[in-house]
Design an enzyme around this catalytic site. Sequence first.
Site, PDB file in Angstrom:
ATOM      1  N   ARG A  35       0.815  -1.220   0.000  1.00 58.73           N
ATOM      2  CA  ARG A  35       0.000   0.000   0.000  1.00 58.73           C
ATOM      3  C   ARG A  35       0.846   1.266   0.000  1.00 58.73           C
ATOM      4  NH1 ARG A  35      -4.326  -2.441   4.244  1.00 58.73           N
ATOM      5  NH2 ARG A  35      -5.770  -3.280   2.696  1.00 58.73           N
ATOM      6  N   LYS A 220     -17.570 -17.956   1.494  1.00 62.32           N
ATOM      7  CA  LYS A 220     -19.000 -17.834   1.758  1.00 62.32           C
ATOM      8  C   LYS A 220     -19.817 -17.291   0.596  1.00 62.32           C
ATOM      9  CE  LYS A 220     -18.903 -17.377   6.704  1.00 62.32           C
ATOM     10  NZ  LYS A 220     -19.159 -16.519   7.842  1.00 62.32           N
ATOM     11  N   GLY A 376      -9.518  -9.372  -1.067  1.00 63.81           N
ATOM     12  CA  GLY A 376      -8.455  -9.739  -0.135  1.00 63.81           C
ATOM     13  C   GLY A 376      -7.644 -10.985  -0.442  1.00 63.81           C
ATOM     14  N   GLY A 399     -12.953  -4.463   0.382  1.00 63.13           N
ATOM     15  CA  GLY A 399     -14.371  -4.141   0.559  1.00 63.13           C
ATOM     16  C   GLY A 399     -14.840  -3.083  -0.428  1.00 63.13           C
TER      17      GLY A 399
HETATM   18  P1  AMP Z   1     -13.190 -15.026   0.991  1.00 62.60           P
HETATM   19  O1  AMP Z   1     -12.628 -14.080   1.994  1.00 62.60           O
HETATM   20  O2  AMP Z   1     -14.664 -15.203   1.079  1.00 62.60           O
HETATM   21  O3  AMP Z   1     -12.707 -14.739  -0.402  1.00 62.60           O
HETATM   22  O4  AMP Z   1     -12.642 -16.457   1.409  1.00 62.60           O
HETATM   23  C1  AMP Z   1     -11.284 -16.795   1.375  1.00 62.60           C
HETATM   24  C2  AMP Z   1     -11.099 -18.062   2.137  1.00 62.60           C
HETATM   25  O5  AMP Z   1     -11.817 -19.111   1.509  1.00 62.60           O
HETATM   26  C3  AMP Z   1      -9.663 -18.517   2.209  1.00 62.60           C
HETATM   27  O6  AMP Z   1      -9.220 -18.424   3.539  1.00 62.60           O
HETATM   28  C4  AMP Z   1      -9.711 -19.967   1.740  1.00 62.60           C
HETATM   29  O7  AMP Z   1      -8.957 -20.845   2.550  1.00 62.60           O
HETATM   30  C5  AMP Z   1     -11.176 -20.290   1.885  1.00 62.60           C
HETATM   31  N1  AMP Z   1     -11.551 -21.435   1.043  1.00 62.60           N
HETATM   32  C6  AMP Z   1     -11.356 -21.589  -0.261  1.00 62.60           C
HETATM   33  N2  AMP Z   1     -11.772 -22.796  -0.667  1.00 62.60           N
HETATM   34  C7  AMP Z   1     -12.243 -23.434   0.423  1.00 62.60           C
HETATM   35  C8  AMP Z   1     -12.799 -24.723   0.657  1.00 62.60           C
HETATM   36  N3  AMP Z   1     -12.959 -25.597  -0.326  1.00 62.60           N
HETATM   37  N4  AMP Z   1     -13.166 -25.041   1.916  1.00 62.60           N
HETATM   38  C9  AMP Z   1     -12.993 -24.141   2.916  1.00 62.60           C
HETATM   39  N5  AMP Z   1     -12.486 -22.916   2.759  1.00 62.60           N
HETATM   40  C10 AMP Z   1     -12.111 -22.557   1.522  1.00 62.60           C
END
Ligand code: AMP
Length: 418
Positions: A35, A220, A376, A399
């Site tokens: 950054r 999620k 992120g 975000g």
């Molecule tokens: P996000 O912040 O929603 O983009 O989520 C990122 C996180 O998703 C990372 O920490 C990854 O480890 C997790 N992730 C990716 N694939 C999987 C999976 N198959 N099962 C559990 N967590 C996951």
Amino acid sequence: MQSIDNYNFTGKRAIVRVDFNVPLNESFQITDDTRIRAAIPTLKKVLEKGGSLIIMSHLGRPKGPTGKYSLKHIIPAIEEKLGVPVKFAPDCMGEEAAQLSANLKPGEVLLLENLRFYAEEEGKPRGLAEDVPEEEKKAAKAAMKELQKEFTKKLASYADCYINDAFGTAHRAHASTALIAKYFPEDKMFGYVMEGEIVAIDKVLKSPVHPVTAIIGGAKVSSKIAIIEKLFDVCDNMIIGGGMVFTFIKAQGGKIGNSLCEDDQMELALSILEKASAKGVKLYYSGEVVAADAFSNDANTIICNDNEIPDGWLGMDAAPSTLKEWEGVLRASKTVLWNGPVGVFEMEKFATGTKTIATILADITSTGVFTLVGGGDSVAAVTQMGFANKVSYVSTGGGAMLEYLEGIELPGIAAIKA
Ligand code: AMP
């Protein structure tokens, strides 16, 4: 509208909101200076054009002044990168800050202490107990709004012009990111980081070259619904990977073992599938996965269909056959947006999918495809894997980028454009 390139900075003091919210280790050393590096072109340009700088930022989420979150820790890094000494005002509202800024000469640089040492920066009263009566809460909020006005006015009084270069906080209507702009009706502008982000995201949202493919991964579904739906308006293809895919699979009756799943989002997942087909977006969300018998880098693994995962096993990464299919889609695309890792990339054993996507993106970028990586964890992944310079654009604003992609007008952008 003013821009850094056309504005005359000669003899002017520019107050610049940057995002110097960098990670520090226990010895207060910067562990990732992305950054700071990102803001340097804007800062250097002002100095080159005969102006002086008052730099302001937040660091962390302090509840008040605390040494841990002092911006003094990053002075050496700024000095090294800018190549000039940096003066420091240890209280952004103090007499010293006013004096130092009043006395700034062209070419000089002043850094203000962490803006969030004051609740006024965010404009939310601090320390209000949950059970305080509604009336009291309302009064506290109104009082804070007044204090915030004074805070903003004081910051504005230090300078002749305002530059917002903090895309990471552009989705917040804070004193330094949005409210201050009104004090500089003819003298406000975006910095290069902001400009770059807006141009890059607009290239996907507003004038993309088709076919457009989005890769949406991560943990999620719930946090990605709005962006998925918005992207249906511009995408020809959408690849859904990572942990969130299992909510879709289970919603359709698949067996997902112990894989990540948001049971309360299953109906929504089904409605997304319907919307995609109504909008003519081709979805790629199922195939073979690498499943593990534990959420661990030492787990045993098998490859199986994502709707036939044995009990006790979890889907952790995309399998080679799935990656092969995705590769075909990506190589046939002209614009690609990637948000969210497609596996648990923090564990070496399950990083292959994410690494493969990064490699393919780097490769197609060299053939003229526009590739934008944002959000992120996918940013962390491409940076860690050494691909950050090999894609067209890496968005630094997690975000903020998501909200912009969702079509929300960001206060930090609106305030400059107003
Ligand atoms: P996000 O912040 O929603 O983009 O989520 C990122 C996180 O998703 C990372 O920490 C990854 O480890 C997790 N992730 C990716 N694939 C999987 C999976 N198959 N099962 C559990 N967590 C996951």
